[in-house]
Design a protein around this motif. Structure first.
Motif, short mmCIF file in Angstrom:
data_model
loop_
_atom_site.label_atom_id
_atom_site.label_comp_id
_atom_site.label_asym_id
_atom_site.label_seq_id
_atom_site.Cartn_x
_atom_site.Cartn_y
_atom_site.Cartn_z
N ASN A 86 0.82 -1.22 0.00
CA ASN A 86 0.00 0.00 0.00
C ASN A 86 0.86 1.27 0.00
O ASN A 86 0.53 2.26 -0.64
N LEU A 87 1.96 1.21 0.75
CA LEU A 87 2.81 2.41 0.86
C LEU A 87 3.52 2.74 -0.45
O LEU A 87 3.85 3.89 -0.72
N ARG A 88 3.77 1.70 -1.24
CA ARG A 88 4.68 1.86 -2.37
C ARG A 88 4.04 1.54 -3.70
O ARG A 88 4.27 0.46 -4.27
N PRO A 89 3.23 2.40 -4.25
CA PRO A 89 2.61 2.14 -5.55
C PRO A 89 3.63 2.02 -6.68
O PRO A 89 3.37 1.36 -7.68
N ASP A 90 4.80 2.63 -6.49
CA ASP A 90 5.87 2.46 -7.48
C ASP A 90 7.21 2.70 -6.78
O ASP A 90 7.25 3.05 -5.61
N ALA A 91 8.29 2.57 -7.52
CA ALA A 91 9.63 2.56 -6.92
C ALA A 91 10.04 3.91 -6.35
O ALA A 91 10.95 4.00 -5.53
N THR A 92 9.35 4.96 -6.74
CA THR A 92 9.78 6.30 -6.27
C THR A 92 8.76 6.93 -5.33
O THR A 92 8.99 8.01 -4.81
N THR A 93 7.62 6.26 -5.12
CA THR A 93 6.54 6.89 -4.33
C THR A 93 6.36 6.23 -2.98
O THR A 93 6.38 5.00 -2.87
N ASN A 133 18.07 -8.47 -7.76
CA ASN A 133 18.31 -8.62 -6.32
C ASN A 133 19.10 -7.43 -5.77
O ASN A 133 18.84 -6.96 -4.66
N ALA A 134 20.05 -6.93 -6.55
CA ALA A 134 20.84 -5.76 -6.09
C ALA A 134 19.92 -4.55 -5.91
O ALA A 134 20.00 -3.83 -4.91
N GLU A 135 19.01 -4.36 -6.85
CA GLU A 135 18.07 -3.22 -6.74
C GLU A 135 17.12 -3.44 -5.57
O GLU A 135 16.79 -2.53 -4.83
N ARG A 136 16.68 -4.70 -5.35
CA ARG A 136 15.78 -4.97 -4.22
C ARG A 136 16.48 -4.68 -2.89
O ARG A 136 15.85 -4.19 -1.95
N ARG A 137 17.77 -4.97 -2.84
CA ARG A 137 18.49 -4.71 -1.59
C ARG A 137 18.51 -3.21 -1.28
O ARG A 137 18.35 -2.78 -0.14
N ARG A 138 18.65 -2.41 -2.33
CA ARG A 138 18.63 -0.95 -2.13
C ARG A 138 17.22 -0.50 -1.70
O ARG A 138 17.06 0.30 -0.79
N VAL A 139 16.21 -1.09 -2.31
CA VAL A 139 14.82 -0.74 -1.96
C VAL A 139 14.53 -1.12 -0.50
O VAL A 139 13.93 -0.36 0.25
N PHE A 140 15.00 -2.28 -0.12
CA PHE A 140 14.78 -2.81 1.25
C PHE A 140 15.30 -1.79 2.28
O PHE A 140 14.56 -1.37 3.18
N ASP A 141 16.55 -1.41 2.14
CA ASP A 141 17.17 -0.49 3.11
C ASP A 141 16.48 0.88 3.09
O ASP A 141 16.14 1.43 4.14
N ALA A 142 16.22 1.39 1.89
CA ALA A 142 15.62 2.72 1.78
C ALA A 142 14.20 2.72 2.34
O ALA A 142 13.78 3.68 3.02
N HIS A 143 13.47 1.65 2.11
CA HIS A 143 12.07 1.56 2.59
C HIS A 143 12.04 1.61 4.11
O HIS A 143 11.29 2.38 4.72
N ILE A 144 12.87 0.79 4.73
CA ILE A 144 12.87 0.74 6.19
C ILE A 144 13.32 2.10 6.75
O ILE A 144 12.69 2.65 7.66
N ASP A 145 14.38 2.65 6.19
CA ASP A 145 14.87 3.95 6.68
C ASP A 145 13.77 4.99 6.64
O ASP A 145 13.49 5.69 7.61
N LYS A 146 13.09 5.08 5.50
CA LYS A 146 12.09 6.14 5.29
C LYS A 146 10.86 5.93 6.17
O LYS A 146 10.39 6.84 6.85
#
Ligand code: G3I
Length: 371
Positions: A86-93, A133-146
């Motif tokens: 729900n929080l993430r409709p796309d990679a930048t939102t 997987n490399a991109e998912r790892r970046r998403v994982f960290d950024a999502h939790i941080d934000k």
């Protein structure tokens, strides 16, 4: 026997708009039995526990349901609002509107809010599954941080990782497969908790899992997995505050309350609190008679809570919605079979918000804990 409502009132309550009109007409949330004490949240508090329910946007559409939460719920868990899907409709939102709305409702009724859930291998938007997987790892960290930064200090607790196990996926250790397991392996679990700790030093961190209650093969695998994973987290220095056991019970499953009670004691022996986080009862295995279904569901709930509430480390009980009308079981059934006439009755209140025997079973369990 139909829900104890006249047909006209039940029809009248079918839509949210009617609920608002109902309130305007002075129609109240159905009163508890004459002389009964306040709601379940207040009863739990007398026993040194919390009681509440998961919440989603129904409370924004149905004023009577909103009033039921106000009377009964002493704590809330976000159902959909703070999930990745729900929080993430796309990679930048990041869409925090629902999460902020649930926080506002919790504050309105004076209930703490549990965040569910930062990381889950389910509820995967297509855009995430399309990443490397490399991109998912970046998403994982950024999502939790934000997300953890935004709600730091505002939540009772976080289900940081939900449902890490699913032996049916055939992975070593019985871990659940999915985008995070693919990106990191099982180490995603420790990483998630450490990441939250780096941006939020206060919120209680919870590991939340299903299927730990029954004494079938799956239940044994899940209990073993939880104990191993809890030890891994504690050995890694994770500030784990509690284990959330979902409590999605089913009348068709086998239970041995001594086995479950020993499991609770082993978790408590590690210095952890235990939350019952998603209590409801799947009554699909029972005959059609409503009174019989309600009684057997209430009896199962009572037996489960009698075991759980004997353990001081068990700090509270949260149902997965309050009313049958908005249960995920009902949503799931009607999505598959819109014409279904036998509807699930998994919760303490029926579709017209009338108290069912399960509510009394929960209230009685709290009274026994209070002594
Ligand atoms: O809100 C959107 C809507 O805007 C959109 O048009 C529609 C299209 O599919 O989807 C709607 O979101 C749905 C959401 O519930 C809110 O209704 C999602 O598709 C749907 O997948 C989601 O289902 C939830 C499910 O978890 C997956 O997140 C259920 O309501 C919820 O009860 C269920 O809860 C889980 C716990 O998180 C973990 N434990 C098990 C429990 C039951 O499955």
């Amino acid at each position: 026997m139909p829900d104890r409502l006249t047909c006209s009132r039940r029809d009248f309550l079918r839509t949210g708009a009617a609920a608002t009109a109902a309130l305007a007409a002075g129609l109240q949330v159905p009163a508890l039995a004459a002389g009964a004490p306040a709601g379940l949240g207040a009863l739990a508090k007398k026993a040194g526990l919390f009681f509440g329910a998961s919440v989603a946007d129904e409370v924004e559409r149905d004023d009577l349901y909103r009033a039921l939460y106000k009377r009964e719920a002493g704590i809330l868990t976000t159902d959909w609002a703070l999930k990745f899907g729900n929080l993430r409709p796309d990679a930048t939102t990041y869409d925090f509107r629902d999460g902020d709305a649930m926080l506002g409702f919790a504050r309105e009724i004076g209930a703490p809010l549990r965040g569910h859930t930062l990381i889950w291998n389910e509820d995967r938007p297509d855009w995430l599954m399309a990443l490397s997987n490399a991109e998912r790892r970046r998403v994982f960290d950024a999502h939790i941080d934000k997300v953890a930064s935004r709600y730091a200090g505002k939540l009772h607790s976080w289900d940081v990782v939900n449902e890490p196990f699913w032996p049916g996926h055939g992975l070593a250790g019985g871990f659940r497969d999915g985008p995070w397991t693919e990106a990191f392996g099982p180490d995603y679990v420790v990483r998630a908790y450490k990441r939250v700790m780096s941006v939020d030093a206060r919120t209680r961190l919870v590991l939340n899992e299903a299927h730990a209650e029954s004494v079938d093969e799956l239940g044994g695998q899940i209990r073993d997995g939880i104990e191993r994973l809890v030890d891994t987290l504690l050995d890694a220095g994770v500030r784990l505050g509690a284990v959330g056991l979902q409590g999605h019970l089913a009348t068709a499953l086998p239970y041995d309350w001594d086995v479950f009670g020993s499991f609770l004691e082993r978790l408590a022996g590690r210095g952890l609190d235990i939350y019952i986080t998603e209590l409801d009862v799947d009554d699909s295995g029972l005959a059609d008679d409503i009174d019989d279904r309600d009684r057997q569901a209430a009896d199962l709930c009572a037996a489960f809570l009698d075991t759980a509430l004997k353990v001081p480390a068990v700090k509270g009980v949260i149902t997965w919605q309050l009313s049958d009308r908005y249960s995920w079981y009902r949503n799931q059934l009607l999505a598959e079979n819109p014409g279904a006439t036998r509807l699930p009755r998994p919760l303490p209140f029926d579709a017209a918000f009338e108290a069912k025997p399960m509510r009394a079973a929960i209230a009685d369990a709290f009274a026994r804990r209070a002594g």
